[in-house]
Design a protein around this motif. Structure first.
Motif, PDB file in Angstrom:
ATOM      1  N   GLU A 189       0.838  -1.188   0.000  1.00 57.50           N
ATOM      2  CA  GLU A 189       0.000   0.000   0.000  1.00 57.50           C
ATOM      3  C   GLU A 189       0.883   1.251   0.000  1.00 57.50           C
ATOM      4  O   GLU A 189       1.903   1.297   0.667  1.00 57.50           O
ATOM      5  N   ASN A 190       0.494   2.265  -0.765  1.00 53.08           N
ATOM      6  CA  ASN A 190       1.234   3.521  -0.751  1.00 53.08           C
ATOM      7  C   ASN A 190       0.819   4.327   0.468  1.00 53.08           C
ATOM      8  O   ASN A 190      -0.333   4.710   0.597  1.00 53.08           O
ATOM      9  N   ILE A 191       1.770   4.579   1.341  1.00 51.37           N
ATOM     10  CA  ILE A 191       1.503   5.365   2.538  1.00 51.37           C
ATOM     11  C   ILE A 191       2.077   6.757   2.321  1.00 51.37           C
ATOM     12  O   ILE A 191       3.228   6.909   1.934  1.00 51.37           O
ATOM     13  N   GLU A 192       1.251   7.769   2.577  1.00 48.97           N
ATOM     14  CA  GLU A 192       1.719   9.149   2.440  1.00 48.97           C
ATOM     15  C   GLU A 192       2.095   9.670   3.826  1.00 48.97           C
ATOM     16  O   GLU A 192       1.257   9.774   4.717  1.00 48.97           O
ATOM     17  N   TRP A 193       3.377   9.958   3.999  1.00 50.13           N
ATOM     18  CA  TRP A 193       3.892  10.494   5.257  1.00 50.13           C
ATOM     19  C   TRP A 193       3.923  12.012   5.162  1.00 50.13           C
ATOM     20  O   TRP A 193       4.283  12.573   4.136  1.00 50.13           O
ATOM     21  N   VAL A 194       3.540  12.688   6.248  1.00 55.51           N
ATOM     22  CA  VAL A 194       3.579  14.147   6.307  1.00 55.51           C
ATOM     23  C   VAL A 194       4.390  14.575   7.526  1.00 55.51           C
ATOM     24  O   VAL A 194       4.391  13.894   8.557  1.00 55.51           O
ATOM     25  N   LEU A 195       5.054  15.710   7.379  1.00 55.92           N
ATOM     26  CA  LEU A 195       5.836  16.243   8.487  1.00 55.92           C
ATOM     27  C   LEU A 195       4.896  16.690   9.592  1.00 55.92           C
ATOM     28  O   LEU A 195       4.020  17.524   9.379  1.00 55.92           O
ATOM     29  N   PHE A 196       5.082  16.127  10.758  1.00 51.92           N
ATOM     30  CA  PHE A 196       4.233  16.453  11.905  1.00 51.92           C
ATOM     31  C   PHE A 196       4.846  17.571  12.746  1.00 51.92           C
ATOM     32  O   PHE A 196       4.180  18.520  13.113  1.00 51.92           O
ATOM     33  N   LYS A 197       6.156  17.458  13.039  1.00 52.46           N
ATOM     34  CA  LYS A 197       6.801  18.424  13.923  1.00 52.46           C
ATOM     35  C   LYS A 197       8.307  18.313  13.772  1.00 52.46           C
ATOM     36  O   LYS A 197       8.819  17.255  13.439  1.00 52.46           O
ATOM     37  N   THR A 198       9.015  19.420  14.026  1.00 54.23           N
ATOM     38  CA  THR A 198      10.477  19.393  14.024  1.00 54.23           C
ATOM     39  C   THR A 198      10.985  19.686  15.435  1.00 54.23           C
ATOM     40  O   THR A 198      10.320  20.382  16.223  1.00 54.23           O
ATOM     41  N   TYR A 199      12.161  19.161  15.732  1.00 51.92           N
ATOM     42  CA  TYR A 199      12.747  19.270  17.067  1.00 51.92           C
ATOM     43  C   TYR A 199      14.215  19.627  16.967  1.00 51.92           C
ATOM     44  O   TYR A 199      14.872  19.319  15.973  1.00 51.92           O
ATOM     45  N   SER A 200      14.726  20.213  18.048  1.00 54.16           N
ATOM     46  CA  SER A 200      16.157  20.493  18.111  1.00 54.16           C
ATOM     47  C   SER A 200      16.898  19.406  18.889  1.00 54.16           C
ATOM     48  O   SER A 200      18.117  19.322  18.798  1.00 54.16           O
ATOM     49  N   ASN A 201      16.161  18.598  19.671  1.00 54.89           N
ATOM     50  CA  ASN A 201      16.833  17.495  20.353  1.00 54.89           C
ATOM     51  C   ASN A 201      16.030  16.204  20.237  1.00 54.89           C
ATOM     52  O   ASN A 201      14.809  16.216  20.156  1.00 54.89           O
ATOM     53  N   ILE A 202      16.754  15.107  20.254  1.00 56.93           N
ATOM     54  CA  ILE A 202      16.149  13.790  20.009  1.00 56.93           C
ATOM     55  C   ILE A 202      15.216  13.350  21.138  1.00 56.93           C
ATOM     56  O   ILE A 202      14.241  12.643  20.891  1.00 56.93           O
ATOM     57  N   ALA A 203      15.485  13.780  22.366  1.00 56.62           N
ATOM     58  CA  ALA A 203      14.661  13.349  23.501  1.00 56.62           C
ATOM     59  C   ALA A 203      13.203  13.766  23.327  1.00 56.62           C
ATOM     60  O   ALA A 203      12.289  12.970  23.564  1.00 56.62           O
ATOM     61  N   ASN A 204      12.974  15.006  22.909  1.00 62.79           N
ATOM     62  CA  ASN A 204      11.593  15.470  22.705  1.00 62.79           C
ATOM     63  C   ASN A 204      10.919  14.721  21.560  1.00 62.79           C
ATOM     64  O   ASN A 204       9.740  14.383  21.646  1.00 62.79           O
ATOM     65  N   ALA A 205      11.668  14.481  20.499  1.00 61.61           N
ATOM     66  CA  ALA A 205      11.113  13.738  19.362  1.00 61.61           C
ATOM     67  C   ALA A 205      10.723  12.321  19.776  1.00 61.61           C
ATOM     68  O   ALA A 205       9.646  11.834  19.435  1.00 61.61           O
ATOM     69  N   LEU A 206      11.604  11.667  20.524  1.00 61.56           N
ATOM     70  CA  LEU A 206      11.323  10.299  20.981  1.00 61.56           C
ATOM     71  C   LEU A 206      10.140  10.268  21.949  1.00 61.56           C
ATOM     72  O   LEU A 206       9.326   9.334  21.923  1.00 61.56           O
ATOM     73  N   PHE A 207      10.018  11.278  22.789  1.00 62.47           N
ATOM     74  CA  PHE A 207       8.893  11.351  23.724  1.00 62.47           C
ATOM     75  C   PHE A 207       7.574  11.439  22.959  1.00 62.47           C
ATOM     76  O   PHE A 207       6.637  10.677  23.213  1.00 62.47           O
ATOM     77  N   HIS A 208       7.494  12.355  22.010  1.00 60.95           N
ATOM     78  CA  HIS A 208       6.261  12.495  21.235  1.00 60.95           C
ATOM     79  C   HIS A 208       5.980  11.251  20.402  1.00 60.95           C
ATOM     80  O   HIS A 208       4.830  10.825  20.289  1.00 60.95           O
ATOM     81  N   LYS A 209       7.016  10.644  19.834  1.00 63.17           N
ATOM     82  CA  LYS A 209       6.822   9.413  19.065  1.00 63.17           C
ATOM     83  C   LYS A 209       6.255   8.314  19.952  1.00 63.17           C
ATOM     84  O   LYS A 209       5.371   7.571  19.545  1.00 63.17           O
ATOM     85  N   SER A 210       6.740   8.210  21.178  1.00 64.79           N
ATOM     86  CA  SER A 210       6.230   7.170  22.082  1.00 64.79           C
ATOM     87  C   SER A 210       4.762   7.390  22.415  1.00 64.79           C
ATOM     88  O   SER A 210       3.995   6.434  22.514  1.00 64.79           O
ATOM     89  N   ILE A 211       4.355   8.657  22.565  1.00 62.27           N
ATOM     90  CA  ILE A 211       2.939   8.969  22.813  1.00 62.27           C
ATOM     91  C   ILE A 211       2.092   8.546  21.614  1.00 62.27           C
ATOM     92  O   ILE A 211       1.027   7.933  21.766  1.00 62.27           O
ATOM     93  N   LEU A 212       2.570   8.864  20.410  1.00 66.38           N
ATOM     94  CA  LEU A 212       1.838   8.488  19.197  1.00 66.38           C
ATOM     95  C   LEU A 212       1.779   6.967  19.053  1.00 66.38           C
ATOM     96  O   LEU A 212       0.721   6.412  18.718  1.00 66.38           O
ATOM     97  N   ASP A 213       2.887   6.288  19.328  1.00 62.04           N
ATOM     98  CA  ASP A 213       2.922   4.825  19.241  1.00 62.04           C
ATOM     99  C   ASP A 213       1.904   4.187  20.188  1.00 62.04           C
ATOM    100  O   ASP A 213       1.190   3.259  19.807  1.00 62.04           O
ATOM    101  N   GLU A 214       1.833   4.693  21.416  1.00 60.34           N
ATOM    102  CA  GLU A 214       0.877   4.157  22.396  1.00 60.34           C
ATOM    103  C   GLU A 214      -0.564   4.326  21.940  1.00 60.34           C
ATOM    104  O   GLU A 214      -1.421   3.518  22.276  1.00 60.34           O
TER     105      GLU A 214
END
Length: 67
Positions: free
Chosen positions: A3-28
């Motif tokens: 299946e063709n999945i269209e990815w869109v930019l959700f948010k940009t970060y200056s540090n990886i910790a914040n990105a990983l935190f938000h990704k974990s919330i989305l994953d849950e």
């Protein structure tokens, strides 16, 4: 056939910790997401980008806005 999945930019970060935190919330919440780390490790230039599937973008926005 894949299946063709269209990815869109959700948010940009200056540090990886914040990105990983938000990704974990989305994953849950069952929202597919990926991190693209374009940050140069030597000079710390660039950004870390969190993408989500287009169909989940609004749900992701609402979820992260509640934090």
């Amino acid at each position: 056939m894949a299946e063709n999945i269209e990815w869109v930019l959700f948010k940009t970060y200056s540090n990886i910790a914040n990105a990983l935190f938000h990704k974990s919330i989305l994953d849950e919440a069952g929202i597919p997401s990926v991190i693209i780390n374009d940050k140069d490790t030597t000079f710390l230039l660039g950004e870390i980008e969190l993408y989500t599937e287009k169909d989940y973008f609004e749900k992701a926005q609402n979820l992260i806005a509640k934090l």
